[in-house]
Design an enzyme around this catalytic site. Sequence first.
Site, PDB file in Angstrom:
ATOM      1  N   ASP A  13       3.795  -3.275   9.188  1.00 37.83           N
ATOM      2  CA  ASP A  13       2.794  -4.294   8.718  1.00 37.83           C
ATOM      3  C   ASP A  13       3.489  -4.921   7.262  1.00 37.83           C
ATOM      4  O   ASP A  13       4.230  -4.215   6.680  1.00 37.83           O
ATOM      5  CB  ASP A  13       1.615  -3.386   7.963  1.00 37.83           C
ATOM      6  CG  ASP A  13       0.730  -4.045   7.340  1.00 37.83           C
ATOM      7  OD1 ASP A  13       0.625  -5.371   7.270  1.00 37.83           O
ATOM      8  OD2 ASP A  13      -0.442  -3.653   6.912  1.00 37.83           O
TER       9      ASP A  13
ATOM     10  N   HIS B  42      -0.695  -3.409  11.497  1.00 43.62           N
ATOM     11  CA  HIS B  42      -1.804  -4.158  10.833  1.00 43.62           C
ATOM     12  C   HIS B  42      -3.032  -4.470  11.737  1.00 43.62           C
ATOM     13  O   HIS B  42      -2.867  -5.136  12.499  1.00 43.62           O
ATOM     14  CB  HIS B  42      -1.222  -5.390   9.906  1.00 43.62           C
ATOM     15  CG  HIS B  42      -2.183  -5.800   9.242  1.00 43.62           C
ATOM     16  ND1 HIS B  42      -2.380  -5.657   7.834  1.00 43.62           N
ATOM     17  CD2 HIS B  42      -3.084  -7.057   9.442  1.00 43.62           C
ATOM     18  CE1 HIS B  42      -3.157  -6.152   7.302  1.00 43.62           C
ATOM     19  NE2 HIS B  42      -3.933  -7.084   8.363  1.00 43.62           N
TER      20      HIS B  42
ATOM     21  N   SER C 246      -7.617  -5.561   4.737  1.00 44.68           N
ATOM     22  CA  SER C 246      -6.699  -6.295   4.612  1.00 44.68           C
ATOM     23  C   SER C 246      -7.267  -7.307   3.497  1.00 44.68           C
ATOM     24  O   SER C 246      -7.203  -6.768   2.263  1.00 44.68           O
ATOM     25  CB  SER C 246      -6.745  -7.095   6.062  1.00 44.68           C
ATOM     26  OG  SER C 246      -5.600  -8.204   6.204  1.00 44.68           O
TER      27      SER C 246
END
Length: 409
Positions: free
Chosen positions: A349, A379, A192
């Site tokens: 996501d 995610h 991320s």
Amino acid sequence: MRLGSIILFVALCSFSAYYVYEPIPEDIEERWKLMLTDTFFRSLSHLADFCELLGIKDYMGVMYFITLIENIVPISDKHVNVTVENFDGVEVLLYQPKQQSGDTELRRAVIYLHGGGWCLGSSHMSPYDLLARKVATELNAVILSVEYRLAPVHHFPVPYEDAYRVVKHFLQIGVLARYSVDPGRIAVSGDSAGGNLAAAVSQQLLKDPTQKVQLKAQALIYPVLQALDLNTPSYQQNQDMPILPRTLMVRFWSEYLTSDKAFFRAMMANAHNNLESSGMLKFVNWSTLLPETYHGKYNYSAPAVGLGEAKLAIETSGSLIDPRASPLLVPDAALRSLPKAYIITCEYDVLRDDGIMYATRLRTAGVEVTHEHYESGFHGALMFTLWPMDFLLAHRMMDNYTEWLKENL
Ligand SMILES: *[C@@H]1O[C@H](CO)[C@@H](O)[C@H](O)[C@H]1NC(C)=O
Ligand SMILES: *[C@@H]1O[C@H](CO)[C@@H](O)[C@H](O)[C@H]1NC(C)=O
Ligand SMILES: *[C@@H]1O[C@H](CO)[C@@H](O)[C@H](O)[C@H]1NC(C)=O
Ligand SMILES: *[C@@H]1O[C@H](CO)[C@@H](O)[C@H](O)[C@H]1NC(C)=O
């Protein structure tokens, strides 16, 4: 008794909100578990909004609770020696596999940057500790987990610069020798926002004329890679998905770059571009960079220009086009000699298209790319490897990630 009823009431409201608004897609495994997990995240987010409104604590200050409940004191075990070190002023957790007798070979190394939207997260969280131990043990590799400083207290470029300083410090011949690391077998990696930092570090290192040792690989797990278009098909399709709804991602971006709340509102409307950034929209044009299959029902329209220009401080508009914040914003020539890449993307996501566009651009520039797309992935999955919030998906992802490093580093 009363507290119990309140919790039950909040949980019921959140559950019914799902059925009314955005049910979790059928093909996601262990849906009930994800619903429960997300109920917790959403309730906390509501609480954080409420606290900020009342002026008790700012939003990210409350959300930081997620980090605190998972923080542990990493300790050495029978396979790995864990120590806290200071690399050029930045704290790092260092995982060293214990020396086997007669083992004199140089080792591989992975520099890991945790996720959390540049605002949350820590190298001390148990899922990161688990991942570091697994890779250290299975690859007999040294792992460096970086405790970079966080926004909103430290806006861009501080978190990035902390990461870069650690990498520069570690990639010195003398330092590598101290930890028995092979200078030709070092990777940078992150999930991320950590994937964002890893991609940015890889690019900047290549541009640094004083840098002798370079990276062999970059492993990016559902990375954030651009702030110019926050309405890609994946942002639209997944705006209410669990763990990272669009509002939260926009909030992370705005808190990373500035304290100006007007910027958050402009980003929510995807109207935060200025004349300079609009000249770079070609680098994030999903109409050309995203394979047709991911276009879905969406038609391309370029983000609006204008509002941003009037409102934004010079400082923020500079960050908007800085490739150290948005690694997609570089010409092909700057991608050409990058280390080979492993990119994980998840269907459910908002950041799916950032990762896919980067895979497309790297391949076009001639970089070797392994792109793994998880069709029923969401995610943040890699954070859910520990009981009771452990997902089969997370274990598959962790295994594939480790396998790729084993074969490519
Ligand atoms: C583990 O680290 C400690 C402290 O740095 C060191 O004294 C010890 O030799 C290490 N053990 C192994 C097996 O590498
Ligand atoms: C994006 O790509 C489409 C299709 O090639 C093109 O029509 C459009 O002008 C491009 N927009 C920008 C901002 O690059
Ligand atoms: C996209 O464009 C096509 C062709 O112009 C049109 O038929 C369709 O309704 C558009 N879709 C959306 C979601 O606007
Ligand atoms: C994970 O690895 C397995 C075994 O190599 C492979 O079959 C699978 O396709 C990989 N998963 C994804 C999403 O690429």
